[in-house]
Structures are given as C-alpha cells and as structure tokens.
Design a protein around this motif. Structure first.
Motif, short mmCIF file in Angstrom:
data_model
loop_
_atom_site.label_atom_id
_atom_site.label_comp_id
_atom_site.label_asym_id
_atom_site.label_seq_id
_atom_site.Cartn_x
_atom_site.Cartn_y
_atom_site.Cartn_z
N GLU A 1 0.85 -1.19 0.00
CA GLU A 1 0.00 0.00 0.00
C GLU A 1 0.89 1.24 0.00
OE1 GLU A 1 -2.86 -0.02 3.25
OE2 GLU A 1 -2.82 -2.22 3.18
N ILE A 2 0.34 2.36 -0.49
CA ILE A 2 1.10 3.61 -0.41
C ILE A 2 0.30 4.65 0.34
CG2 ILE A 2 2.38 3.25 -2.55
CD1 ILE A 2 0.45 5.33 -3.85
N ARG A 3 1.01 5.64 0.89
CA ARG A 3 0.31 6.80 1.44
C ARG A 3 1.10 8.07 1.12
NH1 ARG A 3 1.19 6.53 8.09
NH2 ARG A 3 3.30 7.36 8.01
N ILE B 1 6.19 9.98 -0.12
CA ILE B 1 5.44 8.73 -0.29
C ILE B 1 6.00 7.67 0.66
CG2 ILE B 1 4.64 6.98 -1.95
CD1 ILE B 1 4.30 10.21 -2.60
N ASP B 2 5.12 7.07 1.42
CA ASP B 2 5.49 5.93 2.26
C ASP B 2 4.87 4.68 1.63
OD1 ASP B 2 6.51 7.78 4.05
OD2 ASP B 2 4.78 7.69 5.40
N ILE B 3 5.58 3.54 1.77
CA ILE B 3 4.93 2.27 1.40
C ILE B 3 4.76 1.46 2.67
CG2 ILE B 3 5.79 2.17 -0.97
CD1 ILE B 3 7.85 0.08 0.01
N MET C 1 9.98 7.90 -1.16
CA MET C 1 9.97 8.72 -2.37
C MET C 1 9.47 10.13 -2.06
SD MET C 1 7.52 7.86 -5.64
CE MET C 1 8.44 6.71 -6.62
N GLY C 2 10.07 11.10 -2.72
CA GLY C 2 9.56 12.46 -2.68
C GLY C 2 8.91 12.75 -4.02
N ALA C 3 7.82 13.51 -4.02
CA ALA C 3 7.12 13.72 -5.28
C ALA C 3 6.23 14.95 -5.22
CB ALA C 3 6.27 12.49 -5.60
N GLY C 4 5.59 15.22 -6.32
CA GLY C 4 4.65 16.33 -6.34
C GLY C 4 4.25 16.68 -7.76
N MET C 5 3.40 17.70 -7.87
CA MET C 5 2.98 18.18 -9.18
C MET C 5 3.98 19.25 -9.61
SD MET C 5 0.42 16.23 -9.48
CE MET C 5 -0.30 16.82 -11.01
N VAL C 6 4.45 19.15 -10.84
CA VAL C 6 5.51 20.04 -11.32
C VAL C 6 5.12 21.51 -11.11
CG1 VAL C 6 6.89 20.72 -13.33
CG2 VAL C 6 6.19 18.33 -13.04
N PHE D 1 3.37 15.37 -13.05
CA PHE D 1 3.96 15.03 -11.77
C PHE D 1 5.41 14.66 -11.93
CE2 PHE D 1 1.99 10.84 -12.96
CZ PHE D 1 3.13 10.06 -13.00
N ALA D 2 6.17 14.79 -10.84
CA ALA D 2 7.58 14.39 -10.83
C ALA D 2 7.82 13.66 -9.52
CB ALA D 2 8.48 15.61 -10.93
N PHE D 3 8.76 12.72 -9.56
CA PHE D 3 9.11 12.05 -8.31
C PHE D 3 10.58 11.67 -8.32
CE2 PHE D 3 7.61 8.69 -11.20
CZ PHE D 3 8.69 7.82 -11.17
N GLY D 4 11.12 11.36 -7.17
CA GLY D 4 12.50 10.91 -7.09
C GLY D 4 12.64 9.95 -5.93
N PHE D 5 13.41 8.89 -6.14
CA PHE D 5 13.67 7.99 -5.01
C PHE D 5 15.08 7.41 -5.11
CE2 PHE D 5 13.38 3.86 -7.12
CZ PHE D 5 12.60 4.13 -8.24
N GLY D 6 15.58 6.95 -3.97
CA GLY D 6 16.94 6.41 -3.92
C GLY D 6 16.93 4.95 -4.35
N LEU D 7 17.66 4.68 -5.43
CA LEU D 7 17.71 3.31 -5.93
C LEU D 7 18.48 2.41 -4.95
CD1 LEU D 7 16.78 1.80 -8.43
CD2 LEU D 7 18.92 2.38 -9.53
#
Lengths: 693, 348
Positions: free
Chosen positions: B251-253, B268-270, B292-297, B315-321
């Motif tokens: 699930e995500i929140r 974003i949390d999972i 993840m960090g994200a948002g609307m451009v 939207f744009a997002f970024g997360f650590g691989l």
C-alpha cells in the motif's frame, strides 16, 4: 522543532491524545518524528517544513494548523495583548534602519522599574521541554513568547546602551564596519564583516541582528530599565551572517526562513504584558519603524483547475470550508471562482497551486483514488549508448566477470600509487577528506585497487568489471558542464599465473565483448604514437600492453599492471586490466546480425605446427599461412602454444594450428587439402621456420 | 553310442551354463564342438563304424545334440556379455555427491538488477529512460528548479562544489548534482509535452557517511507531463510501480511535504515490506517506510524549461535506488555497494 503537547492543547482545545495528534499532524501537515513523555507533559518533535517555519515555528501557529485539521474553531482574539501607546519613548530611544531591504521593521518598547529574578516553575518547564535553558525572568519571557508566536525577541538593558545625545539612546540597524567586534551573550568574541547586519548603539555593535545579542548590552541582576526588541530582518542577510559566523541560533533559524513583519507587533505587546506580569515595571512607550507595510495578498482560485490537478471532484463549498478553517478569506467571484485572501503570516502561499496543496492535504490525499493514465504513450527510442551499455554488462557477466561500483572521487595519495597526474582533473571546493578532493579521471585505477583487495581477502581469481564515468575538465558550456565519458573497466587478478595467461584471458573477454557488439575488425597495437597513449601506458608492463583500435581510432587499452605499481599497491597478484570507451563502443557497435551460408559440403581439418623465433608474432605466422593457402582455407585456429626447455634456450616457440578446408561448392578431396598444405609449408619454410609435420 | 551322447548332453548341460567367463566358455566349446577332438566331433566321426541302421538314428541324435549345445553356448555368451558390460559400467561409478564443476560465473551489481526491474516496470507504462550529466551548473541543479540563492532549500541538500579549472574564467559555477531533477529541465528544453520519462543516475551529497548515508548513490527521477495529469494519476502510476516491485499487497500513502520544484508536494510511504504494517524494527514500529519524494511540477519549473504557462500539468518524483535495493535484498549497509567485495557481489 520541539512543542509542548499541553501548551498546544491549551491553545487549540482539542481532545486527541499525544499519539493521535502526532498521527494527524504527520498525515496532514508535518511529520512528527517522536513523542516523548516529559513530566506531566509530552514533547512532540515536529519536522516543520522549511516553507512553513514562518507561520508554524510557534505554538500559536501550530495550534492554528491543528485547529484546521481537526475542524475546530481557532479564536486568535482569545490570545490578545494590550495596546501600548508611543508615550514618551522618543525621549529615551531613537531607532533608525539604514536600509529597509535588510530590516523591514523594528519595534521597541521601553519598560521601566522591572525586577530581575527567577522565572516561575511552569515557564521553566516549558522552556526546558523546548530545549531552552532558563536564565532569568526577562530573558525567559522573551524566549517564551518566541516559542509562543515564532517571533524572535530580544531584551536590552537600556542603561547599558550608549547614546549619541544626552539621555537618548540611539539604535541603528546597519551593516558592521570592517574589523568591528562583539562579545556575544555566549561570552564568545565575534569578528564582524560588512556582510553582517548589526544593531549598533551610539558607539558600536550591541547585537548581531537576528542571530545573537551582545554581552555588554544584555540584562543583568541589577537591570531596571529595558528595551524590548521585535524586529524583522531579511532572510538572506541573516542566513549569510549565520554562515559566516558559523552560528545557528533559535532566532537565526526563524529569520532565515523569512518572517512576517506583522508578527512583530503582536509578539512585542505579548512580551511586554508577560514581563510586567512577571517582573513588574511600566511602559515608557512603544516605537515602530515600519516604512513599508506588508498587506495580505489575494489569489484567484478556480474550482475546475484544482479538481483537474487533484484528480478528484470537490465542490465549491468544500473548498470554501477548507480555506476558512485555515483563516483565509474566500470571496466568491462566481460559482466556481474565489478570490482568496492570504494572511501575511502565510509566507508560503503565493500562487494558485499553493492553494491547491492546502485543499489537497486538508481534504486528505488518502481520499484521492488512484487512476492509471487513460492515454497510452510511446516513448522515444532508447539512447543507443544505454542499449549497448546494457549489452556490455550482460556479455561481461556471461564471461565470468562480476560487476562492481566505484566512488567517483580520488586523492593525491591514490594518484601517486599509480604515478598518475592530477592534470585535467576537476577539484572539489569542499571535499569530505583530502582523499576525495578530485573527481575520478580514470575509473580502472579503482577497479585495480578493488581487485587487489579481493585477492587479499583470499579470492583465488578476482574478475571485476564496471561501467563508471571518467570525469575531467573541458566541458562544452551548459550542454556538457564537464567532460564525462563512460568507461568500461575489465580487470582480472590472480596469484601465480604463468605465461601471461591473465593477459590472454582478459583479451579473450575483450574479444568476446567486441564480437557480441558486432565489432569484428579491432586490432591490438603495441606502438605508442600519441602523447596521451604514452601517458596512459605508464600504468602497464611495457612489454605486456596494447592499445585497442578500430582502424586508426583508439577505443581503449589493455595491459598487465606494471610490477612497480603492483609493489606500490602492495599486491602479490598479477593484475591485468582493460579500459574501453563506452561511447566509441556504441559508435562502432552493429546491432543487425546477418545470416551467412553454412556449407553443406564436409570440411577437412589438418593440423600444422611451426617452430618460430620467440619474437615472431602469431599474427605474422597466420598472415603467411592465410596468404599462401589458396581459396579453400576456410578458417584457422591456434590450438597449442608450446615451449620446451630446448626451445627456451634457443629462444624459439612452437605454434600449432588447426587448418579447416571447406568449399561452399563441392566436397574437397584429400588431394586438394594436401596441395594447400604443401603450399603453406613451402611458404613457412621460405621464412626459415621449421614446420613439424 | 547313444549312451555316449546322453553323457555328453548331461555334461554340456551342466558345464556350459556355469562357465565363469568367455575363456572358459571357449575351452568348453573346443571340448564339445572342437573340430579336432571335440566330443561331438568324435561321435560324428565314429558314425561310419556303425551299422547302417544305427548310423541314421545316432546321426540324428548327434545333430540334435549339436543344436542343443550351440543353443547353450549362445545363451551363455549372451549372459556373459551382459554381466561384463555391467561390471565395466560399475567400475565407472561416479560419486554424485562430489561438488559440480563451475565455470567462472559473473554477476550484475544488485543496484543494476533493481534498476533494470524499475526500468522494465516503467517502460510497461510508457516511460522512456533518459540520462544526464553528473557535473552540473548551479542553474540546472538549483535555480531552474525554483531554488534561488539563499533559499532555505539549498540548505536541505549539502552540495559538493567544484573549483574553477585553472586558467579558465568560468562563468557558471559547477557542482556535483545533488539530485537527478536537473534532467527534468534538460529534457523539457528539448522535448514538448506530452512526455513520460524516468532518469536513473548517480547523485552526490556532502554529508557524513553511515550505514544508510553515502556521499554517492543512485536516484531515479520520474516525470510525466500532459494536458491533465493529476495527483490521482500519480497515485495510480506509483502504486502500480511499487506493487510490481514489492508485491501486490503493498500500500502507499501520501504525506504533505515541501520541494521547491513541485506544488503540491508529498512524501510517499509504502507499507513496510518486512512486517506488512504490523510494526517492526525495519519500519521503526510505524508500519510504513519512507521511499519517495514527489509532487505536481511547479509552474516555475515549466517556465524555466521554456514551456508556455497553463498549457500542461504533470507530476515528478524521485527515489533512492540504493535504498530500494537495500529494502529488496535486505542489505544492511549502503557502503557495501561501493566496496567491490566479491564475497558481497556474488550473492546477487
């Protein structure tokens, strides 16, 4: 930032327990990092988002936020403060702001007849919970009201300020002069520069504006008359000053985020009320230098646009309710448009998108249903270099090599191990250590070190590879700020190999890689005709290295690490490395394989061994064989390389080849093969080489 | 004579089937059927001394016996052949418990494996893969992303700055990119809406290293822009992504957050993949993992990329691989990724 649960509850009047409150805050406003019991109270550590520090760094602000989240009515009027007339303050204090860009507002109240003593226990407890040490009732009151309102406040001892005219103390907000100094309340001496904004009296700095008060003008146990300061300082000036002095304080942290100048008014009156209550005394008047008043802005908000961004349908009424809960005024322009007036305390809201965010989070992101995009999208074709890079990784893996990553940093010690120059390397302004002060110009060096380390860890044969960047100076403007090139490194190390077998294994991996990329015509060049080739070759054994070329273009090199380098990196292993430029590999790679006809006529295989001087290259022998065999020679294969003691003494070696004869038109006879062999033998003997039949 | 024949038959019947090997069998063959002195040969040879009446009868008997003996030989030969092959095979017995022989076996880096999975999942939703430079200008890394000088957000990321190369009067200040977001700008400068890309790549942070922080790691940036891309679409795409990566139960929140280049912004949390929201040491008892960090451009970002205002949203997002790889393979220390230690790398 730390908050008292009891204090917040007192202000907002909610019923939720500390854990529940933390959960609601986390989901709708700010992450609560932890909740901790502290006496009869609870400490909430809240990660206030940087753009919300101006309105939420005080308990007032956070309880306003909590009220909106929980749908409670927040009654700011309830927490009022007395009005203070200007009175006779002008006869005691004069305030001047040199440049309103640095300080939008400066407010002062003079209180006379105060008594310095200890603060009451309830105040000490709240200060301590929020991480502030209790000093005395005056200083504590200033800190307490800061924790309440978010406005940093300061208290001067009026009698310790030095005046310019008799009886009138002069305060000037200006930049420090070169060489000016200040002893801070923390007893430290600060050397100031013209970048730093100060509060100066008639003689010199008495405080670093928005960062730290001065010792000399501070309150002491004998203080009777005080000046309360509530000012607004520019975020960039405070930020620069804080950095330059390497000094972060509760005040600087708040100013750095850009405060509302209107906050000062409420905060200073609140402070005066509190001090009169705790320390007695009476007001001599209030002074307010505020050349350009900050007024609320209005933003046009469109229901459809917001619904389109959120992907959820909210009614105009729902939006209006949300905005009003936050203390915004929403004036209906039409059924689907509002003019929303933003209180000046909310510095973070300046465009419609900011209002959409407020609506989204208060409504609840969890209520927005996930919807996959309804249209399909065909992405652009993959970058060829990425495609070939993936192929390269797969192929090297199948050749038995293990992919490894390296840091893109190097330093002088590491470079000297390889006698590599730092010319052309990019240097960091702020490295974490001297050993990471340059960017990596030659990734293979890191892979060689990793290989040596694996041998030390008792790995028998270490095979590593990786695609890392060579980063050097010499970019092309904005398009390519530095010269970055992906480099494939292939490294093998083992202890006690013979006859350069490591070299041939790595060479085999290179050949297999290039073949699988569809590059057939590469060759190995021992000559070093370019300066950079000579420089790169220093890493390698001078008689065990080559440049890898396609036609005359060098795409990389291969070599056994020089024994002297091996000694410096303290490895007993023989290490062979190859470096290939990814862009050039991609340039020459060929994706389309073509079918070539498989002959249905049987092949005849004959072996031939020839003894040649040690210095003769395999390639030279093959040239003679292939040049003399005639059209039926289909393929050759070196299957044995041999040297016995006798040959070693005579500096000779034996090379044995399979010769495969095949025609695509007919079945060859033994006689035809024999005739070809005879021609080959004749040609080899013409070179004075011995053919062993 | 008949008695003789009977005797031969008896001894052949007992001796031939018990011959131990082919040599013994050959001896018996000579004994019974040998041309010179074979018992049966002798009988046949002596036929001519018998009266004619007996000759025929005894002859028939003897020939019958020959058939019987030959049959016995054939059977025994066949039997011996079988046991001989069997004993040869038996000698060739292999110890199946001995370890098998392995050729050199290569491996891909665990982060490469996860990166490929990520690329595959996004490709299935129409996202292309794009890269960008690691040495960036201040403009691309900060200003174009709505992070002007003195903005508090420049504090949130600690940056490695580069010295100007010697003898070069360089106007833009260079740095190591702190995130993959500059590629949003670079890509939009060259491509119009609609677009869907992910940008995997290395980023750098000036900070103290520990088991979960390193000065160099990989990030994946995502960007989707079209006429009406919404928060709901973002939720749809990332939920799909995390389900495919970590399993259908994930699930995500979304929690409110702040990034200068997105508005609204969220974290974003999972749901914790170790305990499934029950609360464990990995999720610090919260049941959720921040990924993840994200948002609307932000409109300022579209403006910096040269897009006309109001024509698109995204939207744009970024997360650590590295972090996602650590979660997936339960790797406890981020620094292992750059150790080059084969004992670590060969586990994947």
């Amino acid at each position: 930032m730390k908050y008292s649960y009891n204090w917040l509850r007192e202000l907002a009047g909610f019923k939720e327990g500390p854990e529940k409150l933390a959960e609601v805050l986390t989901m709708k406003s700010f992450e609560v990092e932890f909740v901790e019991k502290s006496g009869n109270d609870w400490k909430l550590n809240v990660a206030i988002l940087p753009n919300r520090v101006p309105d939420s760094s005080g308990h007032f602000g956070l309880s306003r936020e909590i009220s909106a989240m929980l749908g409670l009515k927040f009654n700011a009027e309830k927490f009022g403060a007395k009005q203070y007339p200007s009175g006779g303050i002008r006869q005691m204090l004069d305030v001047e702001i040199e440049n309103p860009e640095d300080s939008a507002r400066y407010m002062a109240i003079v209180l006379d007849g105060v008594k310095v003593k200890d603060s009451p226990a309830w105040m000490k407890e709240r200060l301590e919970l929020c991480g502030i040490q209790s000093i005395n009732n005056l200083v504590d009151a200033a800190n307490y009201v800061m924790l309440e309102t978010g406005q940093p406040l300061h208290v001067f001892d009026w009698s310790n300020l030095r005046g310019k005219k008799k009886g009138i103390k002069g305060i000037r907000v200006r930049h420090a002069k070169k060489g000016e100094k200040l002893k801070g309340l923390d007893e430290k001496d600060y050397v100031l520069s013209p970048n730093i904004l100060v509060i100066a009296d008639g003689e010199g700095p008495v405080a670093v504006a928005g960062i730290k008060g001065g010792k000399g003008s501070g309150v002491s146990k004998d203080t009777k008359t005080i000046v309360l300061e509530a000012a607004n300082f520019s975020q960039s000036v405070v930020r620069r000053g804080s950095r330059e002095l390497n000094l972060k304080t509760d005040a600087s942290l708040r100013f750095e985020h850009g405060l509302d100048p209107n906050l000062a008014d409420f905060a200073i009156r609140r402070l005066a009320d509190l001090i009169i209550k705790l320390a007695g005394g009476a007001s001599k008047g209030l002074l307010d230098v505020y050349p350009k008043k900050d007024i609320p802005r209005s933003i046009l908000f469109t229901v459809e646009r917001s619904n389109a961004v959120l992907g959820e349908t909210l009614t105009a009424h729902e939006y209006k309710k949300i905005f009003e809960s936050l203390g915004f005024k929403a004036e209906e322009k039409s059924k689907t448009e509002f003019l929303v007036e933003i209180p000046t305390i909310r510095r973070d809201i300046s465009i419609e998108e900011d209002l959409i965010e407020e609506a989204g989070r208060i409504y609840g992101y969890e209520k927005i249903k996930p919807v996959l995009p309804s249209t399909s999208h065909i992405p652009d074709a993959e970058e060829p270099e990425l495609y070939w890079e993936a192929r390269t990784r797969d192929l090297l893996k199948s050749s038995g090599y293990i992919e490894s990553f390296v840091y893109e940093f190097t330093g002088s010690t590491e470079l000297s191990l390889f006698e590599e120059s730092s010319n052309g390397l990019l240097e960091l302004e702020n490295p974490v250590s001297p050993e990471t002060k340059y960017l990596l110009g030659r990734p293979v060096l890191k892979y060689i070190l990793q290989t040596a380390e694996n041998i030390r860890n008792n790995i028998e044969i270490a095979r590593l590879f990786g695609v890392a960047k060579s980063i050097r100076a010499g970019g092309k403007g904005n398009e390519e700020p530095a010269n970055e090139r992906k480099t494939v490194s292939i490294v093998l190390g083992q202890k006690g190999g013979k006859n350069g077998e490591e070299f041939y294994e790595v060479k085999g991996a290179v050949d297999a890689l290039l073949e699988s990329l569809g590059i057939a015509e590469h060759w190995y060049d021992e000559k070093l005709d370019r300066a950079e080739a000579k420089e790169a070759a220093k890493l390698y054994h001078p008689y065990r290295r080559a440049e890898i070329k396609i036609d005359d273009e060098c795409i990389g090199c291969i070599g056994e690490v020089h024994p002297a380098t091996r000694a410096r990196i303290k490895t007993k292993a023989r290490i062979v490395a190859a470096e290939l430029d990814m862009k050039l590999l991609a340039k020459h790679a060929e994706s389309d394989a073509h079918y070539s006809h498989i002959s249905k006529f049987p092949a005849i295989i004959r072996d031939i061994a020839v003894i040649v001087p040690e210095s003769v290259k395999t390639e030279d022998v093959l040239n003679v064989v292939e040049g003399s065999a005639g059209g039926n020679l289909f393929d050759t294969d070196l299957f044995d390389y041999f040297q016995d003691e006798k040959m070693e003494e005579g500096e000779e070696k034996s090379l044995a080849f399979h010769l495969i004869f095949q025609s695509s038109e007919k079945t060859l006879t033994d006689g035809e093969a024999d005739a070809s062999i005879a021609k080959i033998v004749k040609a080899l003997e013409a070179k004075s080489w011995t053919v062993r039949k | 004579m008949v008695k003789e024949i009977k005797k031969i038959e008896d001894s052949a019947g007992s001796e031939i089937p018990t011959a131990k090997n082919r040599e013994e069998l050959e001896e018996l063959r000579i004994k019974f059927l040998g041309r010179e002195k074979g018992a049966l040969t002798l009988i046949l040879r002596s036929l001519k001394t018998l009266p004619d009446a007996d000759k025929k009868r005894v002859g028939e008997e003897a020939n019958k016996l020959r058939g019987v003996i030959e049959g016995l030989f054939a059977a025994r030969t066949e039997e011996l052949k079988r046991t001989e092959t069997e004993s040869i095979l038996k000698k060739e017995w292999l110890d199946v418990t001995r370890p098998g022989k392995k050729g050199p076996h290569g491996h891909l880096h665990p982060v490469t494996l996860v990166r490929r999975e990520v690329e595959k999942i996004f490709a299935s939703m129409g996202f292309g893969v794009v890269e960008g430079p690691e040495v960036e200008t201040e403009w691309y890394n900060f200003d174009a992303l709505n992070i002007p000088v003195d903005h508090p957000a420049r504090d949130m990321v600690d940056t490695f700055f580069l010295k100007n190369p010697k003898g070069k009067n360089q106007s833009p200040k260079l740095l190591l990119r702190t995130h993959t977001s500059p590629v949003q700008i670079r890509y939009m400068q060259k491509h119009n809406s609609p677009l869907r890309i992910i940008v995997p790549g290395r980023v750098y942070r000036y900070e103290a290293t520990d088991a979960s922080h390193d000065i160099q790691f990989q990030q994946v940036e995502g960007l989707m822009v079209d006429k009406n891309v919404s928060v709901a679409n973002f939720k749809g795409v990332v939920l799909e992504f995390f389900k495919k990566l970590f399993g259908m139960n994930v699930e995500i929140r979304l929690r409110p957050s702040f990034f200068p280049f997105t508005e609204p912004s969220f974290e974003i949390d999972i749901s914790c993949i170790a305990c499934n929201k029950k609360g464990c040491s990995i999720c610090k008892k919260t049941g959720w993992l921040e990924v993840m960090g994200a948002g609307m451009v932000h409109p300022k970002v579209f403006e910096a990329a040269g897009y006309a205002p109001g024509n698109q949203q995204g939207f744009a997002f970024g997360f650590g691989l590295d972090r996602v790889t650590m979660m997936k393979y339960k790797i406890p220390d981020i620094r292992l990724f750059h150790s080059g230690d084969i004992r670590f790398l060969k586990q994947f």
